[in-house]
Design an enzyme around this catalytic site. Structure first.
Site, PDB file in Angstrom:
ATOM      1  N   HIS A   1       0.834  -1.213   0.000  1.00 52.07           N
ATOM      2  CA  HIS A   1       0.000   0.000   0.000  1.00 52.07           C
ATOM      3  C   HIS A   1       0.866   1.260   0.000  1.00 52.07           C
ATOM      4  O   HIS A   1       0.439   2.311   0.466  1.00 52.07           O
ATOM      5  CB  HIS A   1      -1.004   0.000   1.161  1.00 52.07           C
ATOM      6  CG  HIS A   1      -2.132  -0.979   0.946  1.00 52.07           C
ATOM      7  ND1 HIS A   1      -3.372  -0.615   0.492  1.00 52.07           N
ATOM      8  CD2 HIS A   1      -2.165  -2.336   1.084  1.00 52.07           C
ATOM      9  CE1 HIS A   1      -4.138  -1.695   0.379  1.00 52.07           C
ATOM     10  NE2 HIS A   1      -3.422  -2.748   0.730  1.00 52.07           N
ATOM     11  N   THR A   2       2.054   1.121  -0.511  1.00 54.22           N
ATOM     12  CA  THR A   2       2.930   2.277  -0.676  1.00 54.22           C
ATOM     13  C   THR A   2       2.889   2.799  -2.115  1.00 54.22           C
ATOM     14  O   THR A   2       3.216   3.962  -2.356  1.00 54.22           O
ATOM     15  CB  THR A   2       4.391   1.906  -0.328  1.00 54.22           C
ATOM     16  OG1 THR A   2       4.689   0.654  -0.963  1.00 54.22           O
ATOM     17  CG2 THR A   2       4.571   1.760   1.175  1.00 54.22           C
TER      18      THR A   2
ATOM     19  N   GLY B   1      -7.394 -14.510  -7.169  1.00 58.49           N
ATOM     20  CA  GLY B   1      -7.865 -14.123  -5.831  1.00 58.49           C
ATOM     21  C   GLY B   1      -6.881 -14.431  -4.726  1.00 58.49           C
ATOM     22  O   GLY B   1      -7.206 -14.339  -3.548  1.00 58.49           O
TER      23      GLY B   1
ATOM     24  N   ASP C   1       1.854  -3.919  -9.498  1.00 58.18           N
ATOM     25  CA  ASP C   1       1.692  -5.274 -10.032  1.00 58.18           C
ATOM     26  C   ASP C   1       2.082  -5.351 -11.507  1.00 58.18           C
ATOM     27  O   ASP C   1       2.791  -6.264 -11.935  1.00 58.18           O
ATOM     28  CB  ASP C   1       0.246  -5.737  -9.854  1.00 58.18           C
ATOM     29  CG  ASP C   1      -0.214  -5.639  -8.408  1.00 58.18           C
ATOM     30  OD1 ASP C   1       0.654  -5.525  -7.526  1.00 58.18           O
ATOM     31  OD2 ASP C   1      -1.431  -5.665  -8.171  1.00 58.18           O
TER      32      ASP C   1
ATOM     33  N   TYR D   1      -9.902  -1.835   0.312  1.00 59.28           N
ATOM     34  CA  TYR D   1      -8.771  -1.260  -0.430  1.00 59.28           C
ATOM     35  C   TYR D   1      -9.035   0.220  -0.727  1.00 59.28           C
ATOM     36  O   TYR D   1      -8.193   1.090  -0.502  1.00 59.28           O
ATOM     37  CB  TYR D   1      -8.545  -2.047  -1.732  1.00 59.28           C
ATOM     38  CG  TYR D   1      -7.299  -1.630  -2.483  1.00 59.28           C
ATOM     39  CD1 TYR D   1      -6.114  -2.342  -2.347  1.00 59.28           C
ATOM     40  CD2 TYR D   1      -7.299  -0.508  -3.313  1.00 59.28           C
ATOM     41  CE1 TYR D   1      -4.964  -1.952  -3.038  1.00 59.28           C
ATOM     42  CE2 TYR D   1      -6.164  -0.116  -3.998  1.00 59.28           C
ATOM     43  CZ  TYR D   1      -4.998  -0.841  -3.860  1.00 59.28           C
ATOM     44  OH  TYR D   1      -3.872  -0.448  -4.536  1.00 59.28           O
TER      45      TYR D   1
HETATM   46  C1  GLA Z   1      -2.806  -4.609  -4.899  1.00 63.55           C
HETATM   47  C2  GLA Z   1      -2.717  -3.457  -5.881  1.00 63.55           C
HETATM   48  C3  GLA Z   1      -1.330  -2.815  -5.875  1.00 63.55           C
HETATM   49  C4  GLA Z   1      -0.877  -2.485  -4.457  1.00 63.55           C
HETATM   50  C5  GLA Z   1      -1.101  -3.661  -3.516  1.00 63.55           C
HETATM   51  C6  GLA Z   1      -0.815  -3.315  -2.094  1.00 63.55           C
HETATM   52  O1  GLA Z   1      -1.988  -5.648  -5.316  1.00 63.55           O
HETATM   53  O2  GLA Z   1      -3.003  -3.897  -7.186  1.00 63.55           O
HETATM   54  O3  GLA Z   1      -1.325  -1.673  -6.695  1.00 63.55           O
HETATM   55  O4  GLA Z   1      -1.522  -1.333  -3.989  1.00 63.55           O
HETATM   56  O5  GLA Z   1      -2.423  -4.176  -3.599  1.00 63.55           O
HETATM   57  O6  GLA Z   1       0.519  -3.074  -1.909  1.00 63.55           O
END
Ligand code: GLA
Length: 387
Positions: free
Chosen positions: A33-34, A127, A177, A229
């Site tokens: 979450h950075t 998932g 990701d 989220y």
């Molecule tokens: C998911 C989101 C990413 C990121 C992570 C948490 O995977 O797709 O962009 O925010 O959560 O680090």
């Protein structure tokens, strides 16, 4: 790998594909979450991939089939914009069609483009927090970029995948990701500055140290399009605004005492997670360089505690997986990905993997949880053409 998907393509479309492309899922070693806070992440691409076979057509139609759904989709590319605007692009097709749409927003003339037939196959678990969606987006992005001769670089293709996910799938996710899936390098992690998109390759040296990363998929499924989220992202943005910075990236650990006096308790803890997590990513990069992978265990542990207590995105299954792995020989363990379910990772000596796996399976049964799925992963190359 390509022979199987080529024959599936032939069965679906009665023609040979022009080529086969693939892109991996990812594990995030640390930095959760950075990314949407303009911060730092350290993911690596894994040895689980999505494969796309593509054939060119003589018209302007895009057709989709996959091995994970009976549904096939067919649409004129010139109509894609209106279909997206009308909310008619839904389900799994939103990922590949979203990529085609995002390329159109950027550079491609969709109305004038050659149509394509796509067949998509994947062994990235869905998932599990291992970015099965980014693997689809990235594989389709490199395939379309090549056959439409767009010449876009990997960072731009990562933005394309993110745009598809944000605007078409409706999940307000960051850039991590797709970057991992497109920029991954074998045996290494990708250190990414999510503000500048600059990357550094960080060798992991797991095998030479007799270490491995074990994935523990809790099989508690999550979606980032709704709920937690989105709330976490909103709290981070509210925290940055209240503290007068463009993004939480612009705060350091020294700013936290000032922040505590200015924010409500929940917002403060969300901010503290992001600020300390950014610092942990930088420490992990340093520790890998100076002490190797055995030196990062406590940073992984601290990251999990911060996500559990400050960011509050863990679930009992993830906490159990992490603690049982640690009690049975892991050097460090944490949940990975967006949270609210999905997978944990444990960094462990290869010799302890079996013991850890058996202990986690027993503990889940004892707690009345569904059986977890466990498998080691290795750091792999990013998206590529297979043949
Ligand atoms: C998911 C989101 C990413 C990121 C992570 C948490 O995977 O797709 O962009 O925010 O959560 O680090």
């Amino acid at each position: 790998m390509s022979a199987g998907i080529r024959s599936l393509f032939r069965a679906a479309y009665r023609a040979d594909p022009l080529g086969v492309w693939s892109a991996p899922g990812r594990v995030n070693l640390i930095g959760e979450h950075t990314d949407y806070n303009d911060g730092f992440v350290l993911p690596f691409a894994i040895d689980r991939r999505t494969t796309v076979a593509l054939g060119l057509r003589d018209d302007n139609v895009i057709r989709l089939a996959s091995t994970f759904s009976d549904e096939t989709v067919s649409l004129t590319l010139a109509d894609l914009d209106a279909a997206v605007a009308g909310g008619r692009v839904t389900g799994w097709a939103a990922y590949p069609l979203g990529v085609a749409w995002a390329l159109g927003q950027l550079d491609a003339d969709l109305a004038g483009a050659r149509g394509v037939d796509l067949l998509i196959d994947s062994d990235v678990p869905v998932g599990a927090g291992l970015s099965s969606s980014a693997a689809i987006e990235s594989a389709v992005a490199v395939a379309l970029d090549e056959v439409w001769a767009l010449g876009l670089d990997r960072r731009t293709l990562a933005r394309v995948g993110q745009h598809a996910e944000n605007a078409v799938v409706g999940a307000p996710t960051g850039i991590m990701d797709q970057s991992a899936s497109l920029l991954g390098i074998r045996d290494a992690a990708v250190f990414l500055d999510c503000r500048t998109l600059e990357t550094r390759t960080i060798p992991l040296d797991l095998a030479p140290n007799d270490l491995a990363v074990l994935v523990i998929d809790t099989r508690v499924h999550h979606s980032h399009a709704t709920g937690g989220y989105r709330d976490r992202r909103a709290s981070c943005e509210a925290g940055a605004a209240a503290l007068g910075v463009p993004a939480l990236r612009d705060l350091g650990v020294d700013d936290l005492s000032r922040a505590e006096g200015m924010l409500d308790d929940v917002t403060f803890r969300r901010v503290r997670h992001v600020v300390t997590e950014n610092a942990r990513v930088l420490s992990t990069v340093d520790a890998l360089g100076s002490g190797g992978p055995a030196a990062i265990g406590s940073l992984l542990d601290a990251s999990h505690v911060s996500m559990r207590d400050d960011f509050e995105i863990s679930v009992p299954e993830l906490d159990l997986a992490v603690s049982v792995a640690r009690e049975n020989g892991a050097l460090g363990a944490r949940m990975t990905g967006g949270g609210f379910g999905g997978a944990a990772i444990a960094l462990a000596p290869v010799a302890e993997l079996e013991r850890i796996g058996a202990a986690v399976v027993d503990a889940f049964a004892g707690a009345g949880f569904a059986a977890p799925e466990l498998f080691p992963v290795t750091a792999s190359d990013g998206a590529r053409r297979e043949d």
